[in-house]
Design an enzyme around this catalytic site. Structure first.
Site, PDB file in Angstrom:
ATOM      1  N   TRP A 103       0.836  -1.212   0.000  1.00  0.00           N
ATOM      2  CA  TRP A 103       0.000   0.000   0.000  1.00  0.00           C
ATOM      3  C   TRP A 103       0.863   1.251   0.000  1.00  0.00           C
ATOM      4  CZ3 TRP A 103      -4.396  -0.673  -2.003  1.00  0.00           C
ATOM      5  CH2 TRP A 103      -5.090  -1.879  -1.820  1.00  0.00           C
ATOM      6  N   ASP A 176      -1.568   6.728   6.259  1.00  0.00           N
ATOM      7  CA  ASP A 176      -2.659   5.885   5.766  1.00  0.00           C
ATOM      8  C   ASP A 176      -2.991   4.865   6.862  1.00  0.00           C
ATOM      9  OD1 ASP A 176      -4.301   4.023   4.632  1.00  0.00           O
ATOM     10  OD2 ASP A 176      -2.965   3.508   2.965  1.00  0.00           O
ATOM     11  N   LYS A 200     -12.736  -1.439   7.404  1.00  0.00           N
ATOM     12  CA  LYS A 200     -12.067  -2.354   8.341  1.00  0.00           C
ATOM     13  C   LYS A 200     -12.521  -2.020   9.763  1.00  0.00           C
ATOM     14  CE  LYS A 200      -8.569  -1.948   4.896  1.00  0.00           C
ATOM     15  NZ  LYS A 200      -8.665  -3.214   4.200  1.00  0.00           N
TER      16      LYS A 200
HETATM   17  N1  PMP Z   1      -4.353   1.440   2.197  1.00  0.00           N
HETATM   18  C1  PMP Z   1      -4.403   0.356   2.991  1.00  0.00           C
HETATM   19  C2  PMP Z   1      -3.460   0.263   4.145  1.00  0.00           C
HETATM   20  C3  PMP Z   1      -5.325  -0.653   2.716  1.00  0.00           C
HETATM   21  O1  PMP Z   1      -5.391  -1.725   3.496  1.00  0.00           O
HETATM   22  C4  PMP Z   1      -6.207  -0.506   1.619  1.00  0.00           C
HETATM   23  C5  PMP Z   1      -7.249  -1.550   1.272  1.00  0.00           C
HETATM   24  N2  PMP Z   1      -7.128  -2.767   1.789  1.00  0.00           N
HETATM   25  C6  PMP Z   1      -6.097   0.628   0.823  1.00  0.00           C
HETATM   26  C7  PMP Z   1      -5.173   1.592   1.149  1.00  0.00           C
HETATM   27  C8  PMP Z   1      -6.985   0.831  -0.356  1.00  0.00           C
HETATM   28  O2  PMP Z   1      -8.271   1.048   0.074  1.00  0.00           O
HETATM   29  P1  PMP Z   1      -9.492   1.207  -0.922  1.00  0.00           P
HETATM   30  O3  PMP Z   1      -9.709  -0.102  -1.568  1.00  0.00           O
HETATM   31  O4  PMP Z   1     -10.584   1.607   0.007  1.00  0.00           O
HETATM   32  O5  PMP Z   1      -9.152   2.263  -1.894  1.00  0.00           O
END
Ligand code: PMP
Length: 365
Positions: A103, A176, A200
């Site tokens: 991520w 994030d 989450k």
């Molecule tokens: N950042 C993190 C740490 C994540 O775990 C996730 C999704 N699992 C995201 C960003 C992306 O999130 P989204 O699918 O809501 O765009």
């Protein structure tokens, strides 16, 4: 004999919500607060809905001790939107990105489209375990050279968490927190901005939350920024520049209320430690299962593990599913298994998982 349980959902997200929240939402689905109306068909401009969002914000502020010089935004869409929004809003000269996994790396790639980014990959393999490199070895310029320092406190896929925050860039962190927000107390003033996808620890998919220092909004976004991606515009319009995801927002409010009633963030923190310790201890004492992360940065939220004999992975997942332990498959990019243990996961879910893993090891070890 193999046991089975009422389903426990170990999904990384969308993830399980507290049962009490689901029941409350169900009980008032057709008739909210005696109005005979459902939240689903209330306008976001109705006083009743405004009351819901004001309480949601007040509760979140209370839970995380968010000072008044920070704005709280409820945004449509997931965390990935912010990978682009953040540089559009705050990248004027240069930004630092601490890359601790998949991520964090996605955030780097988006930011590079908009400006100058110094990214440092901080995860290294030490004797077969992934570890966050000591920050004295990170290659960056001095933090005052950067508009902000982006990092990912919990890498959901890798199962890597900053159990101790870095010092580098404190005060100008952009974090994030999608997968560990509301699982431990944080000091908001260390951050310029925090963001998190809801699905989450906050509520259903389709919503994300931003906590941003108001001062950071003053200088304005890149002029090409679409209004809907401009945090100042969102803040000036109380997160209602366009129609917000009303139902997700309402459910997030119920989750905040649930956390307060459970005893607050410190209770969430204690439970997270207990749950994750139980599973890690079991894995560490077994020759059959293995977690690939060093002790210093093991996630309390997402626990990846592999089996000694990978050829039985599918059998493990199938039999776990039959036993009521669902969504244990690791992310498609890394394989193996992953148990996500967010705030809504009861201790009974972890005990059930450990019991199943013991049984499976006995049969296949
Ligand atoms: N950042 C993190 C740490 C994540 O775990 C996730 C999704 N699992 C995201 C960003 C992306 O999130 P989204 O699918 O809501 O765009």
């Amino acid at each position: 004999m193999k046991k089975s349980w009422p389903p426990f959902n170990f999904s990384a997200g969308p993830a399980m919500l507290p049962k009490e929240v689901m029941e409350k939402a169900q009980s008032e689905f057709l008739n909210w607060n005696g109005t005979g109306l459902s939240i689903m068909d209330l306008s976001h401009r109705e006083d009743a809905f405004i009351g819901i969002v004001e309480k949601a914000e007040a509760d979140l502020r209370q839970l995380l001790s968010i000072p008044n010089d920070y704005a709280v935004l409820f945004c449509a869409g997931g965390a990935s939107f912010h990978f682009s929004q953040i540089p559009l809003n705050f990248l004027k000269n240069k930004a630092a990105y601490v890359d601790s996994g998949i991520w964090g790396n996605k955030a780097v790639k988006e930011a590079q489209k908009y400006g100058k980014v110094d990214a440092c990959s901080v995860l290294k393999d030490v004797n077969g375990k992934w570890q966050i490199e000591d920050e004295s070895n990170w290659i960056f310029e001095s933090s005052d050279q950067y508009d902000y320092v982006h990092f990912t406190p919990n890498e959901t896929i890798g199962g890597v968490e900053f159990l101790q925050n870095p010092e580098f860039g404190r005060g100008k962190w952009v974090a994030d927190m999608s997968s560990n927000i509301l699982s431990k107390p944080i000091n908001i003033t260390d951050y310029g901005m925090i963001y998190a996808g809801a699905q989450k620890n906050i509520g259903p998919a389709g919503l994300s939350i931003v906590i941003v220092k108001k001062e950071w909004l003053e200088s304005g976004a890149n002029p090409l920024t679409p209004s809907l991606l401009d945090y100042r515009v969102l803040a000036e319009n109380q997160s209602m520049y366009n129609t917000p995801p009303t139902y997700s927002w309402y459910l997030a409010g119920l989750v905040f209320d649930w956390i307060i009633n459970q005893g607050g963030i410190s209770v969430m923190e204690d439970r997270a430690s207990k749950r994750s310790n139980t599973l890690y201890q079991f894995i560490d004492n077994s020759d059959f299962y293995r977690n690939p992360i060093a002790f210093s940065c093991r996630s309390r939220m997402n626990i990846p593990f592999t089996l000694k004999d990978e050829s039985v992975n599918d059998r493990f997942l199938k039999q776990a599913h039959e036993a009521g332990l669902v969504a244990l498959k690791g992310h498609r990019s890394v394989g193996g298994m992953r148990a996500s243990l967010y705030n809504a996961m009861p201790e009974a879910g972890v005990s059930a998982l450990v019991e199943f893993m013991q049984w499976f090891e006995m049969k296949n070890g």
